[in-house]
Design an enzyme around this catalytic site. Structure first.
Site, short mmCIF file in Angstrom:
data_model
loop_
_atom_site.label_atom_id
_atom_site.label_comp_id
_atom_site.label_asym_id
_atom_site.label_seq_id
_atom_site.Cartn_x
_atom_site.Cartn_y
_atom_site.Cartn_z
N GLU A 1 -8.45 54.72 112.90
CA GLU A 1 -9.72 54.58 112.18
C GLU A 1 -10.43 53.38 112.80
O GLU A 1 -10.33 52.26 112.32
CB GLU A 1 -9.51 54.36 110.68
N ASP B 1 -5.10 53.30 109.55
CA ASP B 1 -6.16 52.72 108.74
C ASP B 1 -6.67 51.40 109.35
O ASP B 1 -5.87 50.58 109.80
CB ASP B 1 -5.56 52.46 107.35
C1 GLC Z 1 -9.95 52.71 105.15
C2 GLC Z 1 -9.76 53.88 104.23
C3 GLC Z 1 -10.45 53.59 102.94
C4 GLC Z 1 -9.83 52.35 102.34
C5 GLC Z 1 -9.88 51.18 103.33
C6 GLC Z 1 -8.99 50.07 102.90
O1 GLC Z 1 -11.28 52.52 105.48
O2 GLC Z 1 -10.21 55.05 104.83
O3 GLC Z 1 -10.39 54.67 102.05
O4 GLC Z 1 -10.51 52.00 101.17
O5 GLC Z 1 -9.42 51.57 104.59
O6 GLC Z 1 -7.64 50.44 103.04
#
Ligand code: GLC
Ligand code: CA
Length: 521
Positions: free
Chosen positions: A255, A191
């Site tokens: 991500e 994440d």
């Molecule tokens: C990432 C996740 C999202 C979340 C954010 C904060 O972007 O995919 O769903 O709200 O991180 O953890």
């Protein structure tokens, strides 16, 4: 090919309206039938759910609503028997404010864990330490009145950011990685891995300019110091070393929500020392237009280190589903979008429901569950529209849960479901399965290089490896394109009646038609 399971919305085994691990276990046969090679499970760890699992309260356990750690072990083992590997979602940027580390950190300025989070004194006038705005809007700092200091949260106040300058934090996460790797997970989706570490001096972010992307203009600043720091790469290199100690097949999928492809490329390091793969957000956010997509793919191919492996995605739990956003609900366009994702060079990541062309649901304000929707309504409905439950059959609640149970989030109104499409050979579901099967038996599609071919306006064509060509018509008019000389056969197409037809020197494509052609005689 990776399939994202949003566990909370996948399958409910015990009629509490919440998807769970036994529910997933009972549906693994669908994934095996489809040809899925790996699943990424959205967070399954204990969480008060301020941000639906992305506020983790314990990194070594499973949220009781989802089952037990034994259930997770069973999912990993059963998936393994079907040739499916399991990736977990790891959230290292922040914890829940209920995590024992934060409770201890907040308890006193002298706490041994004080420095595990980012604490700072107010400015002399009592305002936050600097100008940082969180990714969900509003100041990235909240005041802790008892101690008189502010703590940093790049997301909700319930998601305090860890201090990645602290060695204890780094060691704790080394142990977390090993804990799950020892249990047989194949890797992690990491994440917001580009924001993990912040400027040590907590400098103010510079103001946004007119040329900056919309989100920066809206927040009034560029996130230069509260994320995207060069030191994030040290952490990824450290994790890559740990993963390599386990085996070369343990995966780190980041991500990497960054706005330029140049920046994305940096997260691959030299190609073998940082992330194995990073999500391509410029691609996800691009319009469904041949020129825009072809350009991003060409630049991605050019910018990534030579051995690096791109990732292609159209949907996830944070963006409107591809069937809605790219395709306006049109199943012909959905096939074309899926054909594109599954035939580019790299790893496609499908979101649950993509394989049946599931669309978003429109939410009223009083139905919203996502804190981001609640904050930005009505300008942005948040992320509930893409988080509705998976649709399995034509029963009540589409087979997600039993009749009479209220799902945790409303069902979409789209009449699509797995059972119906399995019974219909011409469905989107069968098409996706056929493309996945073709991909798995085609060395060109699996590993061949990508070379763009000339194509008329609105169309896009490329060659993979020695003998495979993919041609897409992303327009509402027929298109004709020249093919390299030699024999050719359509091996698969989005439109009925095309498969196995020979091609000549030119290829005629119907509106929104896509084909895979082989030059094998
Ligand atoms: C990432 C996740 C999202 C979340 C954010 C904060 O972007 O995919 O769903 O709200 O991180 O953890
Ligand atoms: Ca349940």
């Amino acid at each position: 090919m990776i399939y994202q399971v949003y566990v909370r919305s996948f399958a409910d085994s015990n009629d509490d309206g919440v998807g769970d691990l036994p529910g997933l276990l009972g549906r693994l046969d669908h994934l095996a039938w489809l040809g899925v090679e790996a699943v990424w499970l959205s967070p399954v760890m204990p969480s008060p759910n301020a941000d639906w699992g992305y506020d983790v309260a314990d990194y070594g356990a499973v949220l009781p609503e989802y089952g037990t750690i034994d259930d997770l072990d069973e999912v990993i083992a059963a998936a393994g028997r079907l040739g499916i590997r399991v990736l977990l979602d790891l959230v290292p940027n922040h914890t829940s404010d209920r995590h024992a580390w934060f409770v201890e950190s907040r308890s006193s300025v002298d706490s041994t864990r004080r420095d595990w989070y980012v604490w700072a004194d107010p400015k002399p006038d009592g305002s936050p330490p600097n100008n940082w705005v969180g990714s969900f809007g509003g100041p990235a700092w909240s005041l802790d009145e008892p101690s008189g200091q502010y703590y940093l949260h790049n997301f909700l106040p319930e998601q305090p950011d860890l201090n990645w300058w602290n060695d204890g934090v780094r060691d704790a996460f080394d142990d977390i990685l090993r804990f799950w790797w020892d249990r047989g997970v194949a890797g992690f989706r990491i994440d917001v891995c580009n924001m993990m570490i912040k400027d040590a001096a907590l400098r103010d972010n510079p103001s946004a300019t007119e040329d900056d992307p919309f989100i920066m203009r809206m927040f009034g600043q560029r996130p230069v110091y509260n994320g995207n720091r060069p030191e994030a790469h040290d952490i990824l290199r450290r994790w890559r070393r740990i993963s390599a100690d386990y085996s070369p097949t343990r995966v780190l999928l980041g991500e990497t929500n960054v706005d330029t492809l140049e920046n994305l490329a940096t997260y691959y390091g030299s190609g073998d020392d940082e992330l194995h793969m990073g999500f391509n957000f410029p691609f996800i956010e691009a319009p469904f237009e041949a020129g825009a997509l072809a350009d991003i793919v060409a630049r991605t191919e050019a910018l990534l280190p030579s051995a690096a492996w791109p990732v292609w995605t159209g949907s996830n739990h944070d963006v409107s589903r591809l069937a809605t956003r790219w395709c306006g609900g049109d199943p012909a366009k959905v096939r074309l979008a899926l054909l594109m994702l599954l035939t580019l060079r790299g790893t496609p990541v499908l979101f649950q429901g993509d394989e049946i062309g599931l669309t978003d649901r429109e939410f009223d304000k009083d139905e919203l569950l996502d804190p981001v929707g609640l904050r930005f309504w009505p300008y942005y409905p948040g992320r509930d529209p893409e988080r509705t439950p998976m649709q399995w059959d034509d029963g009540p609640n589409a087979g997600f849960t039993s009749a009479g149970v209220t799902p945790w989030i409303p069902m979409a109104d789209a009449p699509v479901h797995v059972a119906g499409q399995r019974a219909e050979p011409g469905s989107v579901l069968h098409f996706v399965r056929d493309v996945i099967a073709l991909r798995r038996r085609s060395p060109d599609l699996l590993g061949g290089d990508y070379r763009a071919l000339p194509a008329p306006d609105g169309a896009w064509a490329w060659q993979r490896g020695a003998e495979t060509i993919v041609a897409l018509n992303l327009s509402a008019e027929a298109r004709r394109m020249a093919l390299p000389p030699g024999p050719g056969t359509v091996v698969l197409g989005t439109h009925p009646g095309r498969d196995a037809s020979p091609t000549g020197d030119a290829l005629d494509l119907e509106p929104w038609e896509g084909v895979v052609v082989t030059s094998r005689a």
